[in-house]
Design a protein around this motif. Sequence first.
Motif, short mmCIF file in Angstrom:
data_model
loop_
_atom_site.label_atom_id
_atom_site.label_comp_id
_atom_site.label_asym_id
_atom_site.label_seq_id
_atom_site.Cartn_x
_atom_site.Cartn_y
_atom_site.Cartn_z
N LEU A 1 0.87 -1.29 0.05
CA LEU A 1 0.01 0.01 0.04
C LEU A 1 0.77 1.18 0.18
N VAL B 1 2.85 -0.42 7.01
CA VAL B 1 1.94 0.79 6.67
C VAL B 1 0.74 0.84 7.84
N HIS C 1 3.33 1.84 -1.78
CA HIS C 1 3.66 2.28 -3.22
C HIS C 1 2.58 2.36 -4.03
N LYS D 1 -1.72 2.58 -4.12
CA LYS D 1 -2.73 3.05 -3.31
C LYS D 1 -3.98 2.22 -3.80
N GLN D 2 -4.33 1.64 -5.07
CA GLN D 2 -5.37 1.14 -5.73
C GLN D 2 -4.81 0.33 -6.71
N ALA E 1 -2.73 1.56 8.44
CA ALA E 1 -3.90 1.64 7.47
C ALA E 1 -4.98 0.80 8.14
N ASN F 1 1.80 -5.91 4.72
CA ASN F 1 1.30 -4.62 4.97
C ASN F 1 1.02 -4.15 6.19
N HIS G 1 -10.06 1.75 -4.41
CA HIS G 1 -9.67 0.88 -3.55
C HIS G 1 -8.47 -0.14 -3.86
N LYS G 2 -7.81 -0.64 -3.00
CA LYS G 2 -6.85 -1.62 -3.15
C LYS G 2 -7.20 -2.91 -2.90
N ASP H 1 -8.66 0.93 3.58
CA ASP H 1 -7.48 1.20 2.81
C ASP H 1 -7.24 -0.19 1.68
#
Length: 295
Positions: free
Chosen positions: A171, A204, A173, A175-176, A206, A200, A275-276, A251
């Motif tokens: 996430l 990060v 690098h 974001k989706q 999130a 993740n 969204h990712k 996220d």
Amino acid sequence: MSVWDEMAKLIAKLPSHVIGPERVRFLGDLVRTARDELRRDMQGIVHGWLVRMSQNEASDIDVGGWGCGGKVWYRIHGVKRPDPDSQVLSLEETDLLLLNLLTDSQREFLFEHRNLDFSYTFEADGRSYRFRADMYFDLDHLALNMRFIKGEIRPFKSLGFHPNVARALSLIHVKQGLTLVTGITGSGKSSTLDSIIDANNQSVDAHIVIIGAPIETVHKPKRCIIRHREVGRDVKSFKEGTIEALRQDPDIIVIGEMRDPETIMTALEVTDSGHKVFSTLHTASAVESIDRIIA
């Protein structure tokens, strides 16, 4: 009076005119109103099988229905055999023992759909045991398969991804977008996805929402809030869980499996919203995955 004697008394209450799946439903009503002590003792029988499963390094256990012949079966190092030390159980005895593992809502789902995927956890000997379970009907009686979940998450670096792929999965690098882990049964789709989630979670800040049927690995929050939503228990379906996740400020959304057209369409729409998304698909190649999605 032993637990087996008390179970025999419950089974004796079955009216002779009740046949087919209705016999199992009748037994479900008897279990629901049984004494707490009896229910704990019945639960202890199954827990004993499951502890033995772990001790024998078995990956799976099967019990119940006509197919098992009244025995408890284990898959040990790839070979499935009956436990030579297990007693022979009647179909009604295994029906009672299996029904006792479920909540009221799970029993209703089972009776309606004739199949139930769920997770099962209990504490024994100072440790936690967790299983992925599938309960279903076999000639009007209940059968159960459980797979032992070790709870060990493989380190992300050990997967050997190319640096560019590893960046795309993070996430930090990217974001989706939609990432699919595909493969045949037993190829490691779920364990790979767990490694990606864990990476993740460690790197990060999130919010991750996981929708599974069932939830296999429970991730401890480290740098992320991690929600675990099990289909049939916390949410009605993959589709509803995914749509609901959009209102939970996520996220990352993890969809355990894209197994039907509705879930595939919902995953694509959520990805389009920015969204990712991570999910798995039961296919043998990248080309087959594209064909499956288009179809």
